[in-house]
Design a protein around this motif. Sequence first.
Motif, PDB file in Angstrom:
ATOM      1  N   ASP A 193      10.607   3.364  -2.530  1.00  0.00           N
ATOM      2  CA  ASP A 193      10.742   3.728  -1.114  1.00  0.00           C
ATOM      3  C   ASP A 193      10.657   2.521  -0.180  1.00  0.00           C
ATOM      4  O   ASP A 193      10.758   2.668   1.033  1.00  0.00           O
ATOM      5  N   ILE A 194      10.428   1.349  -0.745  1.00  0.00           N
ATOM      6  CA  ILE A 194      10.312   0.152   0.117  1.00  0.00           C
ATOM      7  C   ILE A 194      11.696  -0.462   0.320  1.00  0.00           C
ATOM      8  O   ILE A 194      12.474  -0.631  -0.619  1.00  0.00           O
ATOM      9  N   ILE A 195      11.969  -0.807   1.569  1.00  0.00           N
ATOM     10  CA  ILE A 195      13.253  -1.439   1.910  1.00  0.00           C
ATOM     11  C   ILE A 195      13.004  -2.914   2.233  1.00  0.00           C
ATOM     12  O   ILE A 195      12.099  -3.241   3.016  1.00  0.00           O
ATOM     13  N   ILE A 196      13.808  -3.764   1.629  1.00  0.00           N
ATOM     14  CA  ILE A 196      13.695  -5.208   1.897  1.00  0.00           C
ATOM     15  C   ILE A 196      14.725  -5.585   2.951  1.00  0.00           C
ATOM     16  O   ILE A 196      15.912  -5.292   2.792  1.00  0.00           O
ATOM     17  N   VAL A 197      14.274  -6.241   4.021  1.00  0.00           N
ATOM     18  CA  VAL A 197      15.205  -6.773   5.011  1.00  0.00           C
ATOM     19  C   VAL A 197      15.332  -8.268   4.752  1.00  0.00           C
ATOM     20  O   VAL A 197      14.372  -9.026   4.901  1.00  0.00           O
ATOM     21  N   SER A 198      16.513  -8.667   4.311  1.00  0.00           N
ATOM     22  CA  SER A 198      16.754 -10.054   3.927  1.00  0.00           C
ATOM     23  C   SER A 198      17.595 -10.720   5.021  1.00  0.00           C
ATOM     24  O   SER A 198      18.798 -10.481   5.122  1.00  0.00           O
ATOM     25  N   ASP A 199      16.925 -11.508   5.838  1.00  0.00           N
ATOM     26  CA  ASP A 199      17.590 -12.138   6.983  1.00  0.00           C
ATOM     27  C   ASP A 199      18.220 -13.446   6.514  1.00  0.00           C
ATOM     28  O   ASP A 199      17.530 -14.405   6.187  1.00  0.00           O
ATOM     29  N   GLU A 200      19.555 -13.444   6.459  1.00  0.00           N
ATOM     30  CA  GLU A 200      20.279 -14.574   5.865  1.00  0.00           C
ATOM     31  C   GLU A 200      21.105 -15.313   6.909  1.00  0.00           C
ATOM     32  O   GLU A 200      22.144 -15.897   6.611  1.00  0.00           O
ATOM     33  N   ILE A 201      20.624 -15.292   8.144  1.00  0.00           N
ATOM     34  CA  ILE A 201      21.394 -15.864   9.248  1.00  0.00           C
ATOM     35  C   ILE A 201      21.603 -17.383   9.106  1.00  0.00           C
ATOM     36  O   ILE A 201      22.554 -17.932   9.635  1.00  0.00           O
ATOM     37  N   PHE A 230      19.954  -3.936  -9.589  1.00  0.00           N
ATOM     38  CA  PHE A 230      18.916  -2.906  -9.751  1.00  0.00           C
ATOM     39  C   PHE A 230      18.095  -2.687  -8.478  1.00  0.00           C
ATOM     40  O   PHE A 230      17.377  -1.711  -8.371  1.00  0.00           O
ATOM     41  N   ILE A 231      18.229  -3.583  -7.482  1.00  0.00           N
ATOM     42  CA  ILE A 231      17.446  -3.425  -6.251  1.00  0.00           C
ATOM     43  C   ILE A 231      18.353  -3.220  -5.030  1.00  0.00           C
ATOM     44  O   ILE A 231      17.892  -2.913  -3.936  1.00  0.00           O
ATOM     45  N   LYS A 232      19.665  -3.343  -5.218  1.00  0.00           N
ATOM     46  CA  LYS A 232      20.585  -3.405  -4.081  1.00  0.00           C
ATOM     47  C   LYS A 232      20.450  -2.212  -3.139  1.00  0.00           C
ATOM     48  O   LYS A 232      20.579  -2.353  -1.921  1.00  0.00           O
ATOM     49  N   ASP A 233      20.143  -1.021  -3.690  1.00  0.00           N
ATOM     50  CA  ASP A 233      20.027   0.151  -2.811  1.00  0.00           C
ATOM     51  C   ASP A 233      18.736   0.134  -1.986  1.00  0.00           C
ATOM     52  O   ASP A 233      18.493   1.002  -1.168  1.00  0.00           O
ATOM     53  N   GLN A 234      17.910  -0.904  -2.196  1.00  0.00           N
ATOM     54  CA  GLN A 234      16.685  -1.048  -1.389  1.00  0.00           C
ATOM     55  C   GLN A 234      16.775  -2.263  -0.464  1.00  0.00           C
ATOM     56  O   GLN A 234      15.778  -2.637   0.151  1.00  0.00           O
ATOM     57  N   VAL A 235      17.949  -2.890  -0.398  1.00  0.00           N
ATOM     58  CA  VAL A 235      18.061  -4.140   0.381  1.00  0.00           C
ATOM     59  C   VAL A 235      19.007  -3.954   1.563  1.00  0.00           C
ATOM     60  O   VAL A 235      20.062  -3.340   1.425  1.00  0.00           O
ATOM     61  N   VAL A 236      18.614  -4.505   2.700  1.00  0.00           N
ATOM     62  CA  VAL A 236      19.529  -4.642   3.829  1.00  0.00           C
ATOM     63  C   VAL A 236      19.709  -6.138   4.073  1.00  0.00           C
ATOM     64  O   VAL A 236      18.736  -6.866   4.294  1.00  0.00           O
ATOM     65  N   THR A 262       0.875  -1.184   0.000  1.00  0.00           N
ATOM     66  CA  THR A 262       0.000   0.000   0.000  1.00  0.00           C
ATOM     67  C   THR A 262       0.912   1.234   0.000  1.00  0.00           C
ATOM     68  O   THR A 262       2.131   1.101   0.160  1.00  0.00           O
ATOM     69  N   PRO A 263       0.336   2.408  -0.113  1.00  0.00           N
ATOM     70  CA  PRO A 263       1.196   3.614  -0.042  1.00  0.00           C
ATOM     71  C   PRO A 263       1.924   3.730   1.296  1.00  0.00           C
ATOM     72  O   PRO A 263       2.895   4.483   1.412  1.00  0.00           O
ATOM     73  N   LYS A 264       1.455   2.999   2.312  1.00  0.00           N
ATOM     74  CA  LYS A 264       2.119   3.093   3.627  1.00  0.00           C
ATOM     75  C   LYS A 264       3.245   2.071   3.799  1.00  0.00           C
ATOM     76  O   LYS A 264       3.929   2.065   4.824  1.00  0.00           O
ATOM     77  N   THR A 265       3.412   1.178   2.849  1.00  0.00           N
ATOM     78  CA  THR A 265       4.425   0.127   3.019  1.00  0.00           C
ATOM     79  C   THR A 265       5.825   0.740   3.036  1.00  0.00           C
ATOM     80  O   THR A 265       6.215   1.459   2.112  1.00  0.00           O
ATOM     81  N   ARG A 266       6.577   0.430   4.089  1.00  0.00           N
ATOM     82  CA  ARG A 266       7.933   0.967   4.197  1.00  0.00           C
ATOM     83  C   ARG A 266       8.983  -0.133   4.068  1.00  0.00           C
ATOM     84  O   ARG A 266      10.084   0.096   3.595  1.00  0.00           O
ATOM     85  N   MET A 267       8.634  -1.334   4.565  1.00  0.00           N
ATOM     86  CA  MET A 267       9.629  -2.415   4.540  1.00  0.00           C
ATOM     87  C   MET A 267       8.954  -3.762   4.269  1.00  0.00           C
ATOM     88  O   MET A 267       7.752  -3.923   4.506  1.00  0.00           O
TER      89      MET A 267
END
Length: 398
Positions: free
Chosen positions: A199-207, A225-231, A163-168
Motif C-alpha cells: 500500500d506504500i507509494i514511492i514518489v521518485s522525483d527525477e527532475i 515488481f514495484i512499478k505499480d507502487q511508483v510515481v 509504520t502501519p500508517k505509512t502511505r508514501m
Amino acid sequence: MNKTLSNRINNLSESQTLAMTRLSRELQAEGKDVISLSIGEPDFDTPQLIKDAAKKAIDENYTHYTPVPGYPELRKAAANKLKRDNNLDYSFEQIVVSTGAKHSLTNLALSILNPGEEVILLAPYWVSYIEMIKIAEATPVIVNTTIDTDFKITIDQLKNAITPKTRMIWFSSPCNPSGSVYTKEELLAIAELVKNYPDIIIVSDEIYEHINFVGKHESIAQFDFIKDQVVVVNGVSKGFAMTGWRIGFIAAPKWIADACTKMQGQFTSGTCSIAQKAAQAALEADTSIVNDMVAAFQRRKELVYDLMKDIPGIKMNQPKGAFYFFPDVSSYYGKSYNGEVIKDATDLCMFLLNKGLVALVSGDAFGNPECLRISYATSEEVLKESINRIKNTLALLK
Ligand code: PMP
Ligand code: GLU
C-alpha cells in the motif's frame, strides 16, 4: 474587517529558497552588491528549437483551453521519452502534465493523502515536500542522514521508519539539495523493501535526471515488481533551462493519474498551451541539446569543490548530480563576531548574507540543520567571487 486567515495558510512556511531569493533582490534594490546562490535554476537560456516551437504554437493558434492532463501529443512525447531514456513503459494515459513539477507533487499529496497518514521523507529533502504534505494534513516522517554517508539512507533506517500508517515515501535522485545520486543497487534494495508493503507509494522525483555527472540516470520505476507502487515525477525546468515555462509531469499507475487529473481539473485546468508545445519540442529533441549545459555544471562543481575544500571547518561531499553543494558548516555554530553569536544554520546564513553579501539557504529548510545549500547555477566568475566572500566572512568568526 475580519482579516483572519485559514489555519492552513497560517501553518504553511514560506519557501526558504524563494524567501532568500526575495531577500537578496530587496538588498540588491537598496544598492547592495549581493550575490545570490539561493535559487536552483539554470542560468542558461532555453534552447532555440524550444523557443521556436512556442512561437509556432502562437502562430498556429494554440491559444485555447487545453485538455486537463495535457495535450495527447505532449503526453505521448513524455511516454516516448521515458521509453527512450529510461526504458520505462508507460501509456500516454498514465502521464499527467501540470504547471511545473511542483504542481505535480502538490496534486499527488492532495489526491492520495488522508489526515493522519504518514509520508517518509529522506532528509535532506527538497524544501517544498514537507509543506505539501502538511497541507494535505498528513504527517511527514523524516529519515535523517549525514554527510558521512553521502546523505543516503540505509535500508534499516527506512524499514524502521515504516509504520502501519505509512502511505508514501518521497525522495529526489539526483537530490536537491545534496547532489547525491542513488545507484541502481541502492534503488533495488529500497524497491525490495517497499514491495513488502503493497500500500506504500514511492514518489521518485527525477527532475534533475539530465544533470548527472556519474553516468546513466537510474529510476526506481525500472524494477517491474514495484512499478505499480511508483510515481515518477519529472519536467523540463532543470534539464532544458525552462523554469519559467512551468511544465512538469508524472508517470503513474492509471488510478493515480486519473485522480491527479480530477484534482487539477478543479484547480488549474490543463496548463499553458504554448508552454506545452515548447515542452513537447524539448522532450522530442535529441538529449544532446543539453550536453553543453551539463558540462558547464560539471566544471562549476569541480571549481567550487576546489575553492571550498580548504576552507577551515567545512565538510563537503562530492555531488554526483543536480547543481548544489550542501556543506556541513556546523563547526561554526557557537562562534561569534563582535558579540553576535552564530547559533545555527539560519544565523550563519543571515551572517553570510549581511556581512558577506552572499545569499545561501539554511539547511533547516531541507531538514538538515548542520548544512547550508549553495546553488552553483551561475558563472565561474561569480562563483569565484562568492566563494571568496564566504571564505573571508567565515574567517571573521572566532
Ligand atoms: N523537485 C525538485 C527536487 C526541485 O528542485 C524542483 C525545483 N523547483 C522541483 C521539484 C519543482 O520544479 P518545477 O520548476 O518543475 O516546478
Ligand atoms: N527548486 C528550486 C530550488 O530549490 C527552485 C525554487 C523553488 O521552487 O523553491 O531552489
